[in-house]
Structures are given as C-alpha cells and as structure tokens.
Design a protein around this motif. Structure first.
Motif, mmCIF file in Angstrom:
data_model
loop_
_atom_site.group_PDB
_atom_site.id
_atom_site.type_symbol
_atom_site.label_atom_id
_atom_site.label_comp_id
_atom_site.label_asym_id
_atom_site.label_seq_id
_atom_site.Cartn_x
_atom_site.Cartn_y
_atom_site.Cartn_z
ATOM 1 N N VAL A 198 37.674 35.579 3.384
ATOM 2 C CA VAL A 198 37.095 34.602 4.323
ATOM 3 C C VAL A 198 36.154 33.633 3.583
ATOM 4 N N ARG A 199 36.145 33.721 2.249
ATOM 5 C CA ARG A 199 35.338 32.858 1.372
ATOM 6 C C ARG A 199 33.863 32.850 1.765
ATOM 7 N N GLY A 200 33.353 34.045 2.130
ATOM 8 C CA GLY A 200 31.935 34.184 2.412
ATOM 9 C C GLY A 200 31.482 33.554 3.718
ATOM 10 N N ARG A 201 32.464 33.209 4.584
ATOM 11 C CA ARG A 201 32.087 32.624 5.877
ATOM 12 C C ARG A 201 32.739 33.396 7.009
ATOM 13 N N CYS A 202 32.033 33.487 8.145
ATOM 14 C CA CYS A 202 32.571 34.180 9.310
ATOM 15 C C CYS A 202 33.877 33.511 9.744
ATOM 16 N N ALA A 203 34.926 34.330 9.947
ATOM 17 C CA ALA A 203 36.232 33.779 10.308
ATOM 18 C C ALA A 203 36.208 33.176 11.708
ATOM 19 N N HIS A 204 35.204 33.538 12.494
ATOM 20 C CA HIS A 204 35.160 33.051 13.878
ATOM 21 C C HIS A 204 34.305 31.788 13.999
ATOM 22 N N CYS A 205 33.063 31.858 13.487
ATOM 23 C CA CYS A 205 32.133 30.731 13.698
ATOM 24 C C CYS A 205 31.771 30.013 12.411
ATOM 25 N N ALA A 206 32.309 30.474 11.280
ATOM 26 C CA ALA A 206 32.113 29.810 9.978
ATOM 27 C C ALA A 206 30.678 29.873 9.437
ATOM 28 N N ALA A 207 29.820 30.701 10.055
ATOM 29 C CA ALA A 207 28.473 30.876 9.503
ATOM 30 C C ALA A 207 28.574 31.636 8.177
ATOM 31 N N ALA A 208 27.681 31.327 7.245
ATOM 32 C CA ALA A 208 27.706 31.996 5.940
ATOM 33 C C ALA A 208 27.352 33.469 6.115
ATOM 34 N N ILE A 209 28.135 34.344 5.469
ATOM 35 C CA ILE A 209 27.832 35.784 5.499
ATOM 36 C C ILE A 209 26.872 36.068 4.352
ATOM 37 N N PRO A 210 25.733 36.747 4.624
ATOM 38 C CA PRO A 210 24.763 36.987 3.552
ATOM 39 C C PRO A 210 25.382 37.757 2.389
ATOM 40 N N TRP A 211 24.947 37.396 1.169
ATOM 41 C CA TRP A 211 25.454 38.036 -0.043
ATOM 42 C C TRP A 211 25.127 39.517 -0.101
ATOM 43 N N ARG A 212 24.143 39.962 0.701
ATOM 44 C CA ARG A 212 23.775 41.373 0.610
ATOM 45 C C ARG A 212 24.915 42.274 1.055
ATOM 46 N N TYR A 213 25.821 41.772 1.894
ATOM 47 C CA TYR A 213 26.925 42.632 2.352
ATOM 48 C C TYR A 213 27.844 43.045 1.205
ATOM 49 N N PRO A 214 28.507 42.081 0.532
ATOM 50 C CA PRO A 214 29.302 42.519 -0.631
ATOM 51 C C PRO A 214 28.418 43.097 -1.726
ATOM 52 N N GLY A 215 27.162 42.659 -1.807
ATOM 53 C CA GLY A 215 26.244 43.147 -2.839
ATOM 54 C C GLY A 215 26.009 44.641 -2.727
ATOM 55 N N VAL A 216 25.745 45.109 -1.485
ATOM 56 C CA VAL A 216 25.511 46.543 -1.262
ATOM 57 C C VAL A 216 26.788 47.332 -1.557
ATOM 58 N N GLU A 217 27.947 46.751 -1.214
ATOM 59 C CA GLU A 217 29.224 47.444 -1.467
ATOM 60 C C GLU A 217 29.483 47.593 -2.963
ATOM 61 N N VAL A 218 29.300 46.518 -3.705
ATOM 62 C CA VAL A 218 29.542 46.564 -5.159
ATOM 63 C C VAL A 218 28.528 47.493 -5.836
ATOM 64 N N ALA A 219 27.250 47.399 -5.427
ATOM 65 C CA ALA A 219 26.221 48.256 -6.023
ATOM 66 C C ALA A 219 26.549 49.730 -5.765
ATOM 67 N N SER A 220 27.022 50.050 -4.549
ATOM 68 C CA SER A 220 27.378 51.439 -4.230
ATOM 69 C C SER A 220 28.541 51.912 -5.090
ATOM 70 N N ALA A 221 29.513 51.015 -5.330
ATOM 71 C CA ALA A 221 30.651 51.375 -6.187
ATOM 72 C C ALA A 221 30.160 51.727 -7.591
ATOM 73 N N PHE A 222 29.216 50.937 -8.111
ATOM 74 C CA PHE A 222 28.663 51.225 -9.443
ATOM 75 C C PHE A 222 27.903 52.559 -9.457
ATOM 76 N N LEU A 223 27.116 52.814 -8.388
ATOM 77 C CA LEU A 223 26.360 54.066 -8.314
ATOM 78 C C LEU A 223 27.309 55.272 -8.346
ATOM 79 N N PHE A 224 28.385 55.195 -7.562
ATOM 80 C CA PHE A 224 29.340 56.302 -7.500
ATOM 81 C C PHE A 224 30.027 56.507 -8.856
#
Ligand SMILES: [Zn+2]
Length: 244
Positions: A57-83
């Motif tokens: 979705v290129r970092g934007r909400c598919a419905h309203c096109a608002a920018a999705i905060p970077w912390r969402y993929p950030g927390v996911e990637v950081a968790s992958a590294f921790l594991f």
C-alpha cells in the motif's frame, strides 16, 4: 534454517505487538477485527501481512490514503531481528523461543512505558513466567534473585506510597530477577539502569526539557540495564577482575 523461521515468527509477533501497543493503553479488547487507525475501516486479511502489506500500500491507508506511521513496520522488523538474534544466542530451539518472547515482551514494555508511562500486567506477568522458565531451563533456580528484584522496588514503592516507582516497576523487578537468575546479575542491571536514568535526567535538565513534576518512566532504563546484565555480565567480570 531455523534462524529464518524465527525471523518469520518474529514478524508475526511484531504484528501482534503493534496491536498490543495500540490497544493496551486504551484498555481496548484484544479480540475483534483489526481496523485502520486513521479511518477505522476494517482491514482485509491481506493488509494484515507484516511489512509486505505496508510495502504493497506504499505506506498509505488503502481506504483513506492517510500515511501509516513507520512504527508499524518498524516494530515488526525489530521483532524479527530480536527473534533471529535470540535463536542464534541459544543452543536449543526451546531456549531460543523463550528468549525471543522475553526480549519481545521487554521491547513492548519499553515502548509502552516510554510513551504512555504504563507497564501493563498483561506483559509483566508473561515476562516473569518466561523469565522463571528460562532460568530453570538453564539449571538455575531463580527464587532468590526474583525476591531480590521484587523487594528492591517493593520497598521503594511502600516507602513512597507509589510516588518514586509504580506497581508496574515492582512486577518488572520480579521478572528481571527471575530471568537473570543470580543476585550479581540483578545488581549489574540495577546499577546500569540507575546510571542511565541519571544521565538522561541530567541531559533533560541541561536542555531545560524537564520540570520537577514530570514523571520519568523507569521501565526503559530497567530494560536497558537488563540487556546489559543479561548479555554482558560475564564480559564485565572478566574485564573488571582481569580474568582472561
Ligand atoms: Zn484510513
């Protein structure tokens, strides 16, 4: 191979972590469909795929096109590294999984306490149970270190009637004690957490960012102290005592 598997598992737990970070401070139920934070639209399953959906979705909400905060993929990637890191650190898969979950809980506690000043029991209790499990799995009986970590904060909590430290810090002290397993390591964790907290507070005062009434959350510092004690105590002892 199992490192890649653990990284994938970390992405899934990271995605669940973003839900916890969103809902725990608002005391919302963890049940129910995920919704976009911008427009409250229910997210279709493909938009729940960690990281990939953010890219699609290129970092934007598919419905309203608002920018999705970077912390969402950030927390996911950081968790992958921790594991992945936890799996590399431990000889067995079970211990790798226990350490993964320990670090993941601590990561979420750090973010929640840092932003909202809360350490929810729903993370603190699993952290303590996992910590006891990790120590026992390594042949360490963590009873004494657990009581030490608990009472260190419980005394302050009682003396100040909850003004110096919160009840969340007391329970986190128990978890840190159980996970570290020895009084020496708990002492190292406490020492570094207070030094780091003092440095940051002095920095805030110098930068005039801090007022006396402001509450400085202790969770992130205790988490940092834990990481130093957990991974560095043996190295520290070698350096300080000159043992090679
Ligand atoms: Zn939206």
């Amino acid at each position: 191979m199992s490192v890649v598997f653990f990284a994938g598992l970390g992405l899934i737990f990271g995605s669940f972590g973003t839900v916890l970070l969103e809902r725990l401070p608002k005391k919302q139920s963890l049940l129910g469909r995920s919704r976009a934070i911008c427009c409250n639209n229910i997210l279709p399953p493909w938009q729940l795929i960690p990281v990939l959906s953010f890219v699609l979705v290129r970092g934007r909400c598919a419905h309203c096109a608002a920018a999705i905060p970077w912390r969402y993929p950030g927390v996911e990637v950081a968790s992958a590294f921790l594991f992945a890191f936890a799996r590399l650190h431990e000889a067995s898969i079970v211990d790798g999984f226990l350490l993964s979950l320990l670090l993941w809980c601590l990561f979420l506690i750090t973010l929640l306490d840092g932003q909202w000043g809360i350490i929810p029991d729903s993370l603190n209790i699993p952290f303590a149970v996992l910590g006891a499990g990790y120590s026992l799995s390594h042949g360490v009986l963590p009873f004494v270190s657990g009581v030490f970590g608990l009472s260190f904060f419980a005394v302050q909590w009682l003396l100040s009637r909850g003004r110096w430290v919160g009840s969340g810090d007391v329970l986190l002290g128990l978890g840190v004690g159980l996970a570290l397993g020895t009084i020496e390591k708990v002492a190292v964790a406490l020492w570094f957490s207070y030094v780091l907290a003092a440095i940051v507070c002095l920095g805030l005062i110098a930068g005039k960012q801090w007022t006396r009434k402001q509450h400085v959350p202790f969770g992130p510092f205790l988490a940092a102290g834990f990481v130093i004690a957990f991974f560095g105590t043996d190295t520290l002892a070698r350096v300080l005592l000159g043992i090679s």
